[in-house]
Design an enzyme around this catalytic site. Structure first.
Site, PDB file in Angstrom:
ATOM      1  N   GLN A  21      21.131  29.367  48.683  1.00 54.48           N
ATOM      2  CA  GLN A  21      22.271  28.894  47.904  1.00 54.48           C
ATOM      3  C   GLN A  21      23.626  29.317  48.458  1.00 54.48           C
ATOM      4  O   GLN A  21      23.820  30.447  48.898  1.00 54.48           O
ATOM      5  CB  GLN A  21      22.122  29.373  46.449  1.00 54.48           C
ATOM      6  CG  GLN A  21      20.866  28.799  45.817  1.00 54.48           C
ATOM      7  CD  GLN A  21      20.720  29.029  44.325  1.00 54.48           C
ATOM      8  OE1 GLN A  21      19.598  29.089  43.843  1.00 54.48           O
ATOM      9  NE2 GLN A  21      21.800  29.119  43.587  1.00 54.48           N
ATOM     10  N   ARG A  64      20.722  33.859  48.059  1.00 54.27           N
ATOM     11  CA  ARG A  64      22.134  33.550  48.345  1.00 54.27           C
ATOM     12  C   ARG A  64      22.385  33.768  49.828  1.00 54.27           C
ATOM     13  O   ARG A  64      22.007  34.813  50.373  1.00 54.27           O
ATOM     14  CB  ARG A  64      23.015  34.493  47.523  1.00 54.27           C
ATOM     15  CG  ARG A  64      24.487  34.163  47.576  1.00 54.27           C
ATOM     16  CD  ARG A  64      24.848  32.961  46.751  1.00 54.27           C
ATOM     17  NE  ARG A  64      24.571  33.158  45.339  1.00 54.27           N
ATOM     18  CZ  ARG A  64      24.610  32.179  44.437  1.00 54.27           C
ATOM     19  NH1 ARG A  64      24.909  30.940  44.778  1.00 54.27           N
ATOM     20  NH2 ARG A  64      24.342  32.419  43.161  1.00 54.27           N
ATOM     21  N   HIS A  97      23.802  23.832  48.426  1.00 58.27           N
ATOM     22  CA  HIS A  97      22.540  24.563  48.302  1.00 58.27           C
ATOM     23  C   HIS A  97      21.436  23.796  49.049  1.00 58.27           C
ATOM     24  O   HIS A  97      21.400  22.563  49.027  1.00 58.27           O
ATOM     25  CB  HIS A  97      22.102  24.643  46.839  1.00 58.27           C
ATOM     26  CG  HIS A  97      23.002  25.447  45.951  1.00 58.27           C
ATOM     27  ND1 HIS A  97      23.978  26.302  46.413  1.00 58.27           N
ATOM     28  CD2 HIS A  97      23.047  25.535  44.589  1.00 58.27           C
ATOM     29  CE1 HIS A  97      24.582  26.871  45.386  1.00 58.27           C
ATOM     30  NE2 HIS A  97      24.040  26.426  44.269  1.00 58.27           N
ATOM     31  N   CYS A 143      23.012  23.894  38.924  1.00 54.70           N
ATOM     32  CA  CYS A 143      23.187  23.159  40.185  1.00 54.70           C
ATOM     33  C   CYS A 143      21.893  23.025  40.996  1.00 54.70           C
ATOM     34  O   CYS A 143      21.564  21.940  41.483  1.00 54.70           O
ATOM     35  CB  CYS A 143      24.268  23.818  41.034  1.00 54.70           C
ATOM     36  SG  CYS A 143      24.182  25.614  41.031  1.00 54.70           S
ATOM     37  N   THR A 164      41.274  25.823  37.041  1.00 58.27           N
ATOM     38  CA  THR A 164      41.729  26.578  38.214  1.00 58.27           C
ATOM     39  C   THR A 164      40.561  27.163  39.010  1.00 58.27           C
ATOM     40  O   THR A 164      40.773  27.828  40.014  1.00 58.27           O
ATOM     41  CB  THR A 164      42.636  27.756  37.765  1.00 58.27           C
ATOM     42  OG1 THR A 164      41.903  28.497  36.766  1.00 58.27           O
ATOM     43  CG2 THR A 164      43.942  27.271  37.189  1.00 58.27           C
ATOM     44  N   VAL A 196      34.537  25.092  40.352  1.00 59.90           N
ATOM     45  CA  VAL A 196      34.003  23.810  39.861  1.00 59.90           C
ATOM     46  C   VAL A 196      35.140  22.965  39.297  1.00 59.90           C
ATOM     47  O   VAL A 196      35.224  21.757  39.565  1.00 59.90           O
ATOM     48  CB  VAL A 196      32.926  24.030  38.763  1.00 59.90           C
ATOM     49  CG1 VAL A 196      32.478  22.696  38.171  1.00 59.90           C
ATOM     50  CG2 VAL A 196      31.726  24.786  39.324  1.00 59.90           C
ATOM     51  N   SER A 240      46.529  32.095  33.522  1.00 59.83           N
ATOM     52  CA  SER A 240      46.906  30.884  34.273  1.00 59.83           C
ATOM     53  C   SER A 240      47.762  29.904  33.460  1.00 59.83           C
ATOM     54  O   SER A 240      48.210  28.892  34.001  1.00 59.83           O
ATOM     55  CB  SER A 240      45.653  30.150  34.747  1.00 59.83           C
ATOM     56  OG  SER A 240      44.867  30.988  35.524  1.00 59.83           O
ATOM     57  N   GLY A 247      28.565  28.733  44.739  1.00 56.27           N
ATOM     58  CA  GLY A 247      27.884  28.757  43.442  1.00 56.27           C
ATOM     59  C   GLY A 247      28.244  29.963  42.607  1.00 56.27           C
ATOM     60  O   GLY A 247      27.937  30.015  41.419  1.00 56.27           O
ATOM     61  N   ARG A 289      22.101  24.921  27.474  1.00 53.33           N
ATOM     62  CA  ARG A 289      21.076  24.120  28.174  1.00 53.33           C
ATOM     63  C   ARG A 289      19.703  24.154  27.521  1.00 53.33           C
ATOM     64  O   ARG A 289      19.029  23.132  27.429  1.00 53.33           O
ATOM     65  CB  ARG A 289      20.931  24.609  29.622  1.00 53.33           C
ATOM     66  CG  ARG A 289      22.131  24.253  30.481  1.00 53.33           C
ATOM     67  CD  ARG A 289      21.892  24.735  31.901  1.00 53.33           C
ATOM     68  NE  ARG A 289      23.109  24.626  32.682  1.00 53.33           N
ATOM     69  CZ  ARG A 289      23.448  25.449  33.655  1.00 53.33           C
ATOM     70  NH1 ARG A 289      22.636  26.445  33.986  1.00 53.33           N
ATOM     71  NH2 ARG A 289      24.564  25.286  34.312  1.00 53.33           N
TER      72      ARG A 289
HETATM   73  N1  LIG Z   1      29.974  27.072  41.248  1.00 57.43           N
HETATM   74  C1  LIG Z   1      28.927  26.284  40.991  1.00 57.43           C
HETATM   75  O1  LIG Z   1      28.244  25.747  41.909  1.00 57.43           O
HETATM   76  C2  LIG Z   1      28.528  25.971  39.611  1.00 57.43           C
HETATM   77  C3  LIG Z   1      27.627  24.953  39.420  1.00 57.43           C
HETATM   78  C4  LIG Z   1      27.248  24.607  38.137  1.00 57.43           C
HETATM   79  C5  LIG Z   1      27.818  25.298  37.080  1.00 57.43           C
HETATM   80  N2  LIG Z   1      28.709  26.308  37.283  1.00 57.43           N
HETATM   81  C6  LIG Z   1      29.270  26.972  36.113  1.00 57.43           C
HETATM   82  O2  LIG Z   1      30.632  26.621  35.972  1.00 57.43           O
HETATM   83  C7  LIG Z   1      31.354  27.715  35.430  1.00 57.43           C
HETATM   84  C8  LIG Z   1      32.537  28.064  36.317  1.00 57.43           C
HETATM   85  O3  LIG Z   1      32.052  28.379  37.611  1.00 57.43           O
HETATM   86  P1  LIG Z   1      33.037  28.497  38.861  1.00 57.43           P
HETATM   87  O4  LIG Z   1      32.143  28.701  40.009  1.00 57.43           O
HETATM   88  O5  LIG Z   1      34.028  27.380  38.887  1.00 57.43           O
HETATM   89  O6  LIG Z   1      33.817  29.884  38.506  1.00 57.43           O
HETATM   90  P2  LIG Z   1      35.283  30.363  38.932  1.00 57.43           P
HETATM   91  O7  LIG Z   1      35.659  29.824  40.249  1.00 57.43           O
HETATM   92  O8  LIG Z   1      35.259  31.837  38.738  1.00 57.43           O
HETATM   93  O9  LIG Z   1      36.256  29.697  37.831  1.00 57.43           O
HETATM   94  C9  LIG Z   1      36.242  30.076  36.489  1.00 57.43           C
HETATM   95  C10 LIG Z   1      37.219  29.241  35.701  1.00 57.43           C
HETATM   96  O10 LIG Z   1      37.089  29.555  34.313  1.00 57.43           O
HETATM   97  C11 LIG Z   1      38.347  29.965  33.796  1.00 57.43           C
HETATM   98  N3  LIG Z   1      38.149  30.993  32.772  1.00 57.43           N
HETATM   99  C12 LIG Z   1      37.548  32.185  32.911  1.00 57.43           C
HETATM  100  N4  LIG Z   1      37.549  32.854  31.746  1.00 57.43           N
HETATM  101  C13 LIG Z   1      38.195  32.060  30.860  1.00 57.43           C
HETATM  102  C14 LIG Z   1      38.555  32.209  29.490  1.00 57.43           C
HETATM  103  N5  LIG Z   1      38.236  33.294  28.797  1.00 57.43           N
HETATM  104  N6  LIG Z   1      39.226  31.187  28.904  1.00 57.43           N
HETATM  105  C15 LIG Z   1      39.557  30.075  29.595  1.00 57.43           C
HETATM  106  N7  LIG Z   1      39.251  29.885  30.892  1.00 57.43           N
HETATM  107  C16 LIG Z   1      38.574  30.870  31.509  1.00 57.43           C
HETATM  108  C17 LIG Z   1      39.081  30.524  34.993  1.00 57.43           C
HETATM  109  O11 LIG Z   1      40.468  30.544  34.726  1.00 57.43           O
HETATM  110  P3  LIG Z   1      41.477  31.576  35.485  1.00 57.43           P
HETATM  111  O12 LIG Z   1      41.719  30.999  36.857  1.00 57.43           O
HETATM  112  O13 LIG Z   1      42.676  31.566  34.624  1.00 57.43           O
HETATM  113  O14 LIG Z   1      40.771  32.906  35.535  1.00 57.43           O
HETATM  114  C18 LIG Z   1      38.676  29.504  36.054  1.00 57.43           C
HETATM  115  O15 LIG Z   1      39.419  28.317  35.889  1.00 57.43           O
HETATM  116  C19 LIG Z   1      30.330  28.835  35.240  1.00 57.43           C
HETATM  117  O16 LIG Z   1      29.871  28.755  33.906  1.00 57.43           O
HETATM  118  C20 LIG Z   1      29.248  28.487  36.200  1.00 57.43           C
HETATM  119  O17 LIG Z   1      28.001  28.990  35.789  1.00 57.43           O
HETATM  120  C21 LIG Z   1      29.095  26.649  38.530  1.00 57.43           C
END
Ligand SMILES: NC(=O)c1ccc[n+]([C@@H]2O[C@H](COP(=O)([O-])OP(=O)(O)OC[C@H]3O[C@@H](n4cnc5c(N)ncnc54)[C@H](OP(=O)(O)O)[C@@H]3O)[C@@H](O)[C@H]2O)c1
Length: 329
Positions: free
Chosen positions: A153, A227, A234, A126, A9, A12, A38, A157, A97
């Site tokens: 960025q 940012r 980015h 990223c 949800t 990413v 969710s 992100g 990592r």
């Molecule tokens: N955004 C980027 O460009 C990017 C790039 C590379 C890596 N990442 C990494 O990818 C990860 C997610 O980033 P995002 O930007 O997609 O964040 P986000 O939009 O805040 O989404 C977080 C996701 O994780 C789920 N979640 C949170 N806590 C959880 C838990 N305890 N158990 C199960 N699911 C859980 C959330 O579910 P709910 O909706 O139910 O809260 C949501 O689906 C991070 O580790 C980030 O560092 C991000």
């Protein structure tokens, strides 16, 4: 082939679903996973609806692959549980990592390191992925001594909360903030948390992950991560000092020949990479190639990529595709 998308949800996770669909990843069952709040929500995938399940349920379903994008704490706790159930985990967080037991993989660069024994595979940060896509072919040819990188960025992100903050600011609403300051009309020299050495974690990821991916500790990287209120991807201003001299014409050709890179570099026509055009694309875009006139063997360039695609989802799906092709699952 059962595939769990943990964080389905999120920012990413939703792109992950799109990329799996677009690339016709041969999954027979999708298992969308998110936090307890969710569970039960419906997720559309390939014209069908799938119900979000909890991590516990997903482990019990024994998927072949689980792609995690749900934060470092979730990965640290749950990736080993999936791995023990026989699942191969591809993790987008920073949890694994720099752990020497786990591979840090950009398929175009080092997928050949992967084996059947790798049950938790780390996807790089990223901003590191797009930087390394351009550095790797040049390192192989001219040997890099030092890199100075400044990033610009995208708010995507920082996840859905950050996009919400910008939208609230546009609408003049005062709501919960993802950043310590407004991001609309602003630039924050602050990505991820500060460390004791004065750098942020994001900046140190660029330094440390580069050495690990290139398998070369002699490559020095110093970074400043900023940012900005942009959504498409980015951008990075990069200064690279090589051991050997180069010709910019050759550099352009070397980069153009590398899979996954598109060179956009024609100052006469104002052609250069920009996040509004990188958005939604899988390639890494490189331009503004020019010699640094202040010291020998040094090149300046500008790199742009969609952080949610090649910087996260696309790279993770490419790892899964490689494992499948090489029969490593
Ligand atoms: N955004 C980027 O460009 C990017 C790039 C590379 C890596 N990442 C990494 O990818 C990860 C997610 O980033 P995002 O930007 O997609 O964040 P986000 O939009 O805040 O989404 C977080 C996701 O994780 C789920 N979640 C949170 N806590 C959880 C838990 N305890 N158990 C199960 N699911 C859980 C959330 O579910 P709910 O909706 O139910 O809260 C949501 O689906 C991070 O580790 C980030 O560092 C991000």
């Amino acid at each position: 082939m059962k595939v769990a998308v943990v964080g389905a949800t999120g920012m990413v996770g939703s792109v992950m679903l799109k990329v799996l669909e677009e690339r016709n990843f041969p999954l027979t069952e999708l298992i969308p996973v998110a936090s307890e709040k969710s569970v039960g929500k419906k997720i559309a995938y390939n014209g069908k609806e799938f119900e979000v399940v909890s991590l516990e349920t997903a482990v019990s379903m024994k998927p072949e692959v689980a792609i995690f994008s749900a934060g470092g704490d979730t990965s640290l706790e749950w990736a080993p549980k999936f791995a023990s159930a026989g699942t191969t985990v591809i993790d987008n967080s920073s949890a694994w990592r720099m752990n020497p037991k786990h591979k840090l993989v950009i398929p175009e660069i080092n997928a050949n390191l992967l084996s059947k024994e790798d049950r938790i595979i780390a996807n790089p940060n990223c901003s590191t992925i797009q930087l390394l896509m351009a550095l790797k072919p040049l390192h192989d040819t001219y040997k890099i001594k030092r890199v100075v990188v400044s990033t610009y960025q995208s708010i995507t992100g920082t996840g859905v909360k950050a996009v919400q903050q910008l939208e609230n600011e546009y609408a003049g609403k005062k709501e919960e903030m993802a950043y310590p300051y407004p991001i609309h009309k602003n630039a924050l020299p602050h990505c991820d948390v500060f460390q004791d050495n004065g750098y942020t974690k994001e900046e140190m990821k660029l330094t440390n992950e580069t050495k690990k991916i290139l398998g070369d500790d002699s490559v020095n990287v110093t970074a400043t991560a900023i940012r900005i209120p942009v959504v498409g991807g980015h951008s990075e201003s990069v200064n690279i000092e090589f051991e050997k001299d180069f010709d910019v014409v050759d550099v352009r050709k070397i980069l153009s020949d590398f899979p996954g890179i598109t060179v956009q570099d024609n100052p006469e026509l104002n052609t250069y990479p920009m996040p509004i055009y990188a958005e939604g694309k899988d390639d890494v875009f490189v331009g503004r190639l020019r010699r640094d006139l202040s010291q020998p063997n040094t090149l300046n360039m500008w790199i742009v990529a969609d952080n949610l695609r090649k910087g996260a989802a696309t790279n993770a799906v490419q790892i899964a595709e490689y494992l499948l092709e090489q029969k490593l699952l």
